[in-house]
Structure formats: C-alpha cells, structure tokens
Design an enzyme around this catalytic site. Structure first.
Site, PDB file in Angstrom:
ATOM      1  N   CYS A 145      16.652  34.343  13.422  1.00  0.00           N
ATOM      2  CA  CYS A 145      15.303  33.893  13.067  1.00  0.00           C
ATOM      3  C   CYS A 145      14.382  33.948  14.294  1.00  0.00           C
ATOM      4  CB  CYS A 145      15.372  32.475  12.507  1.00  0.00           C
ATOM      5  SG  CYS A 145      13.756  31.741  12.257  1.00  0.00           S
ATOM      6  N   CYS A 152      13.106  30.488  15.323  1.00  0.00           N
ATOM      7  CA  CYS A 152      14.125  29.683  16.026  1.00  0.00           C
ATOM      8  C   CYS A 152      14.277  30.170  17.467  1.00  0.00           C
ATOM      9  CB  CYS A 152      15.450  29.723  15.274  1.00  0.00           C
ATOM     10  SG  CYS A 152      15.493  28.656  13.806  1.00  0.00           S
ATOM     11  N   ASP A 189      -0.482  33.066  17.380  1.00  0.00           N
ATOM     12  CA  ASP A 189       0.117  34.192  16.650  1.00  0.00           C
ATOM     13  C   ASP A 189      -0.001  35.468  17.491  1.00  0.00           C
ATOM     14  OD1 ASP A 189       0.751  34.712  13.365  1.00  0.00           O
ATOM     15  OD2 ASP A 189       0.364  36.467  14.622  1.00  0.00           O
ATOM     16  N   HIS A 211      15.042  24.554  10.829  1.00  0.00           N
ATOM     17  CA  HIS A 211      14.980  25.858  10.152  1.00  0.00           C
ATOM     18  C   HIS A 211      15.009  25.650   8.647  1.00  0.00           C
ATOM     19  CE1 HIS A 211      15.625  30.194   9.609  1.00  0.00           C
ATOM     20  NE2 HIS A 211      16.399  29.817   8.599  1.00  0.00           N
ATOM     21  N   ASN A 237       2.346  31.146   3.420  1.00  0.00           N
ATOM     22  CA  ASN A 237       2.826  32.214   2.551  1.00  0.00           C
ATOM     23  C   ASN A 237       4.265  31.909   2.141  1.00  0.00           C
ATOM     24  OD1 ASN A 237       0.437  33.795   2.810  1.00  0.00           O
ATOM     25  ND2 ASN A 237       1.141  34.515   4.811  1.00  0.00           N
ATOM     26  N   GLY A 240       3.321  37.502   0.838  1.00  0.00           N
ATOM     27  CA  GLY A 240       3.223  38.125   2.153  1.00  0.00           C
ATOM     28  C   GLY A 240       4.035  37.440   3.234  1.00  0.00           C
ATOM     29  N   HIS A 247      11.039  31.309   8.195  1.00  0.00           N
ATOM     30  CA  HIS A 247      11.118  29.969   8.795  1.00  0.00           C
ATOM     31  C   HIS A 247       9.741  29.388   8.480  1.00  0.00           C
ATOM     32  CE1 HIS A 247      12.372  27.262  12.388  1.00  0.00           C
ATOM     33  NE2 HIS A 247      11.238  26.759  11.907  1.00  0.00           N
ATOM     34  N   HIS A 298       6.177  27.986   7.881  1.00  0.00           N
ATOM     35  CA  HIS A 298       5.102  27.815   8.874  1.00  0.00           C
ATOM     36  C   HIS A 298       3.750  27.766   8.192  1.00  0.00           C
ATOM     37  CE1 HIS A 298       5.987  32.100   8.267  1.00  0.00           C
ATOM     38  NE2 HIS A 298       4.693  32.315   8.429  1.00  0.00           N
ATOM     39  N   HIS A 333      -0.219  28.768   8.913  1.00  0.00           N
ATOM     40  CA  HIS A 333      -1.172  29.480   9.755  1.00  0.00           C
ATOM     41  C   HIS A 333      -2.430  28.605   9.824  1.00  0.00           C
ATOM     42  CE1 HIS A 333       0.789  33.540   9.397  1.00  0.00           C
ATOM     43  NE2 HIS A 333       1.256  32.996   8.297  1.00  0.00           N
TER      44      HIS A 333
HETATM   45  P1  5GP Z   1       4.004  35.304   7.561  1.00  0.00           P
HETATM   46  O1  5GP Z   1       3.650  36.748   7.326  1.00  0.00           O
HETATM   47  O2  5GP Z   1       5.483  35.071   7.418  1.00  0.00           O
HETATM   48  O3  5GP Z   1       3.185  34.323   6.777  1.00  0.00           O
HETATM   49  O4  5GP Z   1       3.590  35.018   9.062  1.00  0.00           O
HETATM   50  C1  5GP Z   1       4.384  35.337  10.159  1.00  0.00           C
HETATM   51  C2  5GP Z   1       3.488  35.389  11.363  1.00  0.00           C
HETATM   52  O5  5GP Z   1       4.291  35.363  12.531  1.00  0.00           O
HETATM   53  C3  5GP Z   1       2.629  36.650  11.445  1.00  0.00           C
HETATM   54  O6  5GP Z   1       1.247  36.305  11.478  1.00  0.00           O
HETATM   55  C4  5GP Z   1       3.089  37.327  12.729  1.00  0.00           C
HETATM   56  O7  5GP Z   1       2.039  37.946  13.449  1.00  0.00           O
HETATM   57  C5  5GP Z   1       3.710  36.187  13.501  1.00  0.00           C
HETATM   58  N1  5GP Z   1       4.771  36.589  14.397  1.00  0.00           N
HETATM   59  C6  5GP Z   1       5.839  37.382  14.089  1.00  0.00           C
HETATM   60  N2  5GP Z   1       6.629  37.540  15.167  1.00  0.00           N
HETATM   61  C7  5GP Z   1       6.059  36.825  16.172  1.00  0.00           C
HETATM   62  C8  5GP Z   1       6.416  36.603  17.540  1.00  0.00           C
HETATM   63  O8  5GP Z   1       7.433  37.100  18.054  1.00  0.00           O
HETATM   64  N3  5GP Z   1       5.596  35.832  18.277  1.00  0.00           N
HETATM   65  C9  5GP Z   1       4.456  35.251  17.735  1.00  0.00           C
HETATM   66  N4  5GP Z   1       3.713  34.504  18.568  1.00  0.00           N
HETATM   67  N5  5GP Z   1       4.100  35.428  16.448  1.00  0.00           N
HETATM   68  C10 5GP Z   1       4.890  36.218  15.686  1.00  0.00           C
HETATM   69 ZN    ZN Z   2      14.313  29.540  12.086  1.00  0.00          ZN
END
Ligand code: 5GP
Ligand code: ZN
Length: 114
Positions: A4, A7, A30, A46, A87, A93, A98, A100, A102
């Site tokens: 993950c 994580c 992000d 997690h 999401n 999307g 894990h 979260h 935004h």
């Molecule tokens: P999701 O698409 O799951 O709602 O959002 C995941 C978010 O995590 C995305 O906006 C993506 O840019 C961000 N993200 C993915 N990998 C990393 C990373 O390694 N570091 C950071 N800071 N953000 C990440």
């Molecule tokens: Zn995790």
C-alpha cells in the site's frame, strides 16, 4: 498492506510533504495536484475503502473531517470554499486502496462533478 502506497508514506518508505501528523492521522500534499491546494488526509489504520468502515472507525472518520476543516483554515481556503472528496471503488475513480479524503481548494469547483 505491504504494497500500500499510503502505508509506505506513513512509515516513511515513500517521502511526502507532510502537512499534519498525529497518532491516528496523516495529511500530505498530493503528488499530482488537481487544484492549487490539494491535500490528502488519511487514517494511519489501513482501511481499503469506505465500504470497509466499521462502527469502531466512526471516531477516526470524524477526526479526518475536523482535520480537513483546520487545514482548510490554515491554507486560507476556508472563506472562499473548498471541496472534500472521497472516491470509493473504481466507478468513482479510487486508485489507492487506503481510505482518504482529498481536500481541494484555491479554484472554483463545478457541480455535478465529472
Ligand atoms: P484516489 O484516486 O484513490 O481518490 O486518490 C489517490 C491520490 O493519491 C491521487 O490524487 C494521487 O495523485 C495521490 N498519490 C498517489 N501516489 C502518491 C504518492 O506516492 N505520493 C503522494 N503524495 N500522493 C500520491
Ligand atoms: Zn495502507
């Protein structure tokens, strides 16, 4: 959990620009921002998706939202307005499994979302 990304950010294996950290939560910038302010706020526990939330997680979910509010104030987007996005699953999307929030701000957001 071992694979993950979030994580790994929590345990320092992947670097991040941290905005806030305590025993239960972490907030960081992000890596691919979609707005001038784009902070990801996660529980250290997690949990893969909102579908996996249990009654015992209610407290941490509330803490995530309260933290989003205080980060919005610190980032000076609270007055103009901001958007909180969670999401859940591929249709919405979700790309990192894990849970979260935004925190998005610094521009105008449209409704309905894309
Ligand atoms: P999701 O698409 O799951 O709602 O959002 C995941 C978010 O995590 C995305 O906006 C993506 O840019 C961000 N993200 C993915 N990998 C990393 C990373 O390694 N570091 C950071 N800071 N953000 C990440
Ligand atoms: Zn995790």
């Amino acid at each position: 959990m071992e694979d993950c990304i979030f994580c790994k950010i929590i345990n320092g294996q992947i670097p991040s620009n941290k905005v806030y950290e305590d025993e239960d939560l972490l907030a960081f910038e992000d890596v691919n921002p979609v707005a001038p302010t784009h902070v990801v706020i996660i529980p250290k526990k997690h949990i893969e998706t909102l579908n996996d939330i249990q009654e015992e997680d209610a407290g941490v979910l509330a803490s995530l939202l309260l933290r989003a509010q205080s980060i919005a104030t610190e980032k000076e987007i609270a007055e103009d307005g901001y958007r909180i996005v969670l999401n859940c699953m591929p249709g919405a999307g979700q790309s990192v499994y894990h849970i979260h929030f935004h925190l998005l701000g610094g521009r105008i957001f449209h409704w309905p979302p894309g």
